[in-house]
Write a protein that holds these residues in place. Structure first.
Motif, short mmCIF file in Angstrom:
data_model
loop_
_atom_site.label_atom_id
_atom_site.label_comp_id
_atom_site.label_asym_id
_atom_site.label_seq_id
_atom_site.Cartn_x
_atom_site.Cartn_y
_atom_site.Cartn_z
N GLU A 139 12.45 16.99 -2.36
CA GLU A 139 13.10 15.78 -1.87
C GLU A 139 12.48 15.30 -0.56
O GLU A 139 12.45 14.09 -0.28
N VAL A 140 11.96 16.24 0.25
CA VAL A 140 11.28 15.84 1.49
C VAL A 140 9.96 15.15 1.15
O VAL A 140 9.57 14.18 1.81
N LEU A 141 9.28 15.61 0.12
CA LEU A 141 8.05 14.93 -0.32
C LEU A 141 8.34 13.51 -0.76
O LEU A 141 7.58 12.58 -0.46
N THR A 142 9.45 13.32 -1.46
CA THR A 142 9.84 11.97 -1.88
C THR A 142 10.11 11.10 -0.65
O THR A 142 9.69 9.92 -0.60
N MET A 143 10.78 11.65 0.34
CA MET A 143 11.02 10.93 1.58
C MET A 143 9.70 10.55 2.25
O MET A 143 9.53 9.41 2.72
N ILE A 144 8.75 11.48 2.27
CA ILE A 144 7.43 11.21 2.86
C ILE A 144 6.75 10.06 2.13
O ILE A 144 6.14 9.18 2.76
N ALA A 145 6.86 10.04 0.81
CA ALA A 145 6.23 8.99 0.02
C ALA A 145 6.80 7.62 0.38
O ALA A 145 6.04 6.65 0.57
N TYR A 146 8.10 7.52 0.49
CA TYR A 146 8.72 6.22 0.77
C TYR A 146 8.49 5.79 2.22
O TYR A 146 8.27 4.59 2.48
N ILE A 147 8.53 6.72 3.15
CA ILE A 147 8.21 6.37 4.54
C ILE A 147 6.76 5.89 4.63
O ILE A 147 6.46 4.90 5.30
N GLY A 148 5.87 6.58 3.92
CA GLY A 148 4.47 6.17 3.92
C GLY A 148 4.26 4.80 3.32
O GLY A 148 3.51 3.97 3.87
N ALA A 149 4.92 4.51 2.20
CA ALA A 149 4.76 3.20 1.55
C ALA A 149 5.25 2.08 2.45
O ALA A 149 4.59 1.04 2.59
N PHE A 150 6.42 2.28 3.08
CA PHE A 150 6.95 1.26 3.98
C PHE A 150 6.03 1.07 5.18
O PHE A 150 5.74 -0.07 5.58
N THR A 151 5.55 2.17 5.76
CA THR A 151 4.67 2.08 6.92
C THR A 151 3.37 1.37 6.58
O THR A 151 2.87 0.56 7.37
N ALA A 152 2.82 1.64 5.40
CA ALA A 152 1.56 0.99 4.99
C ALA A 152 1.74 -0.52 4.91
O ALA A 152 0.90 -1.29 5.41
N LEU A 153 2.83 -0.97 4.29
CA LEU A 153 3.08 -2.41 4.17
C LEU A 153 3.40 -3.02 5.52
O LEU A 153 2.89 -4.09 5.88
N PHE A 154 4.23 -2.37 6.29
CA PHE A 154 4.66 -2.85 7.60
C PHE A 154 3.46 -3.05 8.53
O PHE A 154 3.30 -4.11 9.16
N ALA A 155 2.58 -2.04 8.60
CA ALA A 155 1.42 -2.13 9.49
C ALA A 155 0.41 -3.18 9.01
O ALA A 155 -0.20 -3.88 9.82
N ALA A 156 0.26 -3.30 7.69
CA ALA A 156 -0.68 -4.29 7.16
C ALA A 156 -0.22 -5.71 7.48
O ALA A 156 -1.04 -6.58 7.81
N ILE A 157 1.08 -5.97 7.40
CA ILE A 157 1.61 -7.31 7.73
C ILE A 157 1.35 -7.63 9.19
O ILE A 157 0.97 -8.76 9.54
N ILE A 158 1.53 -6.65 10.08
CA ILE A 158 1.27 -6.89 11.50
C ILE A 158 -0.21 -7.13 11.75
O ILE A 158 -0.59 -8.01 12.54
#
Length: 637
Positions: A293-312
């Motif tokens: 479940e921690v790996l799943t959390m890492i995946a979703y945090i990573g996906a959000f961060t990737a999109l968030f940083a790219a928009i900026i």
């Protein structure tokens, strides 16, 4: 391979030598000594890689970890001890190659870029310390040894980001990086303590043995509805998220651009920000078997961060900050790959692709930063508005920068295409929603990187007559660009799955042209095409588009006001409502109690000090009076 210890010892000795004696020698000599030392480290790293991968590393079709050196440093109990040693396996050897190669390029590049700067010798001493810290981290045999070098990486980055210590913004940026990562590292340390307390070991091999059975059997208890293993590994990931600038702990990384540009290349490409990815990869079997479940959390945090940083990154105008947010986005890609990975064989595609992308990204991101440094060296500005048409004056920089842009955009025949598409393949088969998010990020990446490229090297004519005419950088700066450009092209052709896998067993991969490659190429070409239309020639269209976007553009330009949010949290919530009451309690209760005891003692002392006046008559009178009093009491009691 006992000689591998030299890879770590050499930069440490150079740090000591330049730190103590560098001020007494000419700056160029200090730079040459540092560069030669890192050259030796690179040679030894490549020798270790060759010997391991082609001579002794594989036994029975499986890669086997080698520990050429290990000794006890501290012992707590019969079972719990801290060792210091060297662990050589596919991912640690890969990191040795990455760190020494990029660090060598930075050392060589800095001979031209930093020449004439005050503190040149100190700069090279700190570069060696930074390299030593990261090299020690990746070969650690246990998690506490990793933590020791982890903190040394933090100290090194603090010193280098604040290299221009007379500049307030640089000092502020170094403190911000140190404080944010220390906050995250507190979680890391607590996680280590929980893990080691219940398992009785810090050793990586013991923690990962038998599908992490020691973790699953000893950390099965619960706290607040979650298992102790979940808490421990989530807190350990917190340390990785701080170092690798995952949302919301990413705020230190853009400000770290206040340091010298070669330092930015080292931090972003080979050292600090990839430490978090390496940490999760090192403990991947433990995460997979003990806390999926921690790996799943890492995946979703990573996906959000990737999109968030790219928009900026799409709206930034400072070329180094565009690259900083690009790094955040790409590191998040690697975290996603680990988060969606299974264990063993082709199911471990995510693990392999994460390490593959870390490997390829190191070279093209170092190339991008060093190319940006070459441009800044020529025009003396970080702002894209001060650039344009530089392809006429800086042909080598222009070509190498284009190669790096094509690599990070994921264009075929360049390294980024192969590693990024493996991540997309891993996500498609496990988390389709994350796959589509990463596909959008791929398009945004291509757009903002070519927005950067066209704005710097094309985009109309600039009048440089008011300043000195731009020119190509010297050979010491151009040569690393050429070498890194070669790496950015050809490292993608390495059959990475033959060398790095989650279970140490080689497997084969192939490109999924229909579901992954073609869509990713299409979105990359669309991103490049839009950037070409808007930025290849000087035009008012970008300004008009920004005006039409209105508040959305301003929010992205202001980085979603995350810095302001953190300042409000720290100044209003933490300082006012937590620190201020604690300070009042400390001053009035703690200090007041101590002051009260001191005042009472002083008053009592003042009132009875006459009892020890030194007058014999007074002592005799007290003696006689006391004797009479005792006699009376004895008579009547």
């Amino acid at each position: 391979m006992t000689y591998s210890i030299l890879i770590i010892i050499i930069p440490f000795l150079i740090f000591l030598f330049l730190g103590l004696a560098g001020g007494r020698m000419k700056p160029q000599i200090a730079g040459i000594i540092g560069t030669l030392g890192m050259s030796l480290c690179a040679i030894f790293s490549y020798t270790v890689a060759y010997e391991y991968f082609f001579c002794i590393g594989k036994i029975g079709g499986e890669w086997v970890a080698q520990i050429p050196l290990n000794f006890e440093w501290m012992r707590f109990t019969d079972k719990l001890q801290i060792d210091l040693g060297i662990l050589l396996d596919p991912i640690s050897i890969m990191m040795l190659v990455v760190i020494t190669t990029v660090s060598l390029m930075v050392h060589l590049y800095s001979l031209g870029y930093m020449l004439g700067e005050k503190g040149f010798q100190r700069y090279y001493a700190l570069l060696s310390l930074f390299s030593f810290s990261m090299l020690g981290l990746v070969v650690a045999t246990n998690i506490f040894q990793m933590y020791i070098f982890w903190e040394l990486v933090g100290v090194s980055s603090y010193s280098l980001i604040g290299f221009y210590y007379t500049k307030p913004s640089a000092v502020s940026a170094s403190k911000k990086a140190f404080i944010v990562t220390r906050f995250a590292d507190l979680g890391f340390l607590v996680g280590i303590i929980i893990l080691s307390y219940y398992t009785g070991t810090f050793d990586f091999a013991t923690l990962k043995a038998d599908n992490a059975s020691i973790v699953t059997s000893n950390l099965g208890g619960t706290f607040m509805g979650l298992s102790l293993a979940t808490w421990a590994l989530a807190l350990i990931f917190m340390g990785g998220a701080g170092k690798s600038a995952m949302f919301p702990l990413h705020i230190w990384l853009p400000d770290a651009m206040e340091g010298p540009t070669p330092v930015s290349a080292l931090i972003h490409a080979a050292t600090m920000v990839v430490a978090g990815v390496f940490l999760v990869a090192r403990l991947f079997p433990v995460y997979h078997f003990a806390t999926p479940e921690v790996l799943t959390m890492i995946a979703y945090i990573g996906a959000f961060t990737a999109l968030f940083a790219a928009i900026i990154a799409v709206t930034q105008t400072d070329i180094k900050r565009v690259l900083a947010f690009s790094t955040i986005s790409q590191i998040a890609y690697m975290m996603v790959a680990l988060g969606v990975s299974e264990y063993g064989g082709h199911d471990g595609l995510g693990y392999m692709s994460s390490m593959f992308h870390l490997f390829t990204h190191a070279f093209f991101k170092a190339l991008l930063f060093l190319g940006a440094g070459s441009v800044i060296h020529a025009v003396h500005s970080n702002e894209m508005s001060a650039m344009g048409g530089l392809h006429k004056y800086m042909k080598i920089t222009s070509i190498t920068f284009l190669i790096a842009c094509l690599a990070i955009a994921g264009i075929p025949l360049f390294s980024g295409f192969y590693s990024k598409d493996e991540i997309l393949s891993a996500a498609l088969h496990t988390q389709p929603a994350i796959f589509w998010t990463l596909l959008v990020v791929a398009g945004l990446t291509a757009f903002y990187m070519f927005r950067l490229y066209f704005s710097i090297f094309w985009n109309g004519k600039r009048d440089y007559s008011k300043h000195h005419k731009p020119h190509e950088s010297p050979l010491t700066m151009v040569l690393p660009l050429i070498i890194l450009a070669v790496f950015s092209v050809f490292t993608g052709f390495i059959p990475f799955a033959d060398y790095v896998s989650s279970d140490f067993k080689p497997f084969h991969t192939q490109i999924d042209w229909v579901n992954v490659a073609c869509p990713s190429i299409a979105v990359a070409l669309i991103g490049i095409g839009v950037a070409y239309c808007l930025y290849f020639k000087e035009s008012r269209q970008p300004a008009i588009l920004a005006q039409k976007m209105g508040v959305l553009y301003r929010i992205s330009l202001s980085k979603f006001y995350l810095n302001e949010v953190w300042m409000w949290i720290t100044q209003t919530v933490v300082f006012r409502y937590i620190c201020k009451p604690i300070a009042w309690f400390d001053r009035h209760i703690i200090d007041g109690s101590m002051d009260g005891i001191a005042w009472t003692t002083q008053k009592i002392s003042s009132s009875i000090h006459g009892l020890q006046s030194g007058q014999v008559q007074f002592y005799a009178w007290v003696f006689v009076a006391g004797t009479i009093l005792i006699a009376i009491l004895a008579l009547f009691i």
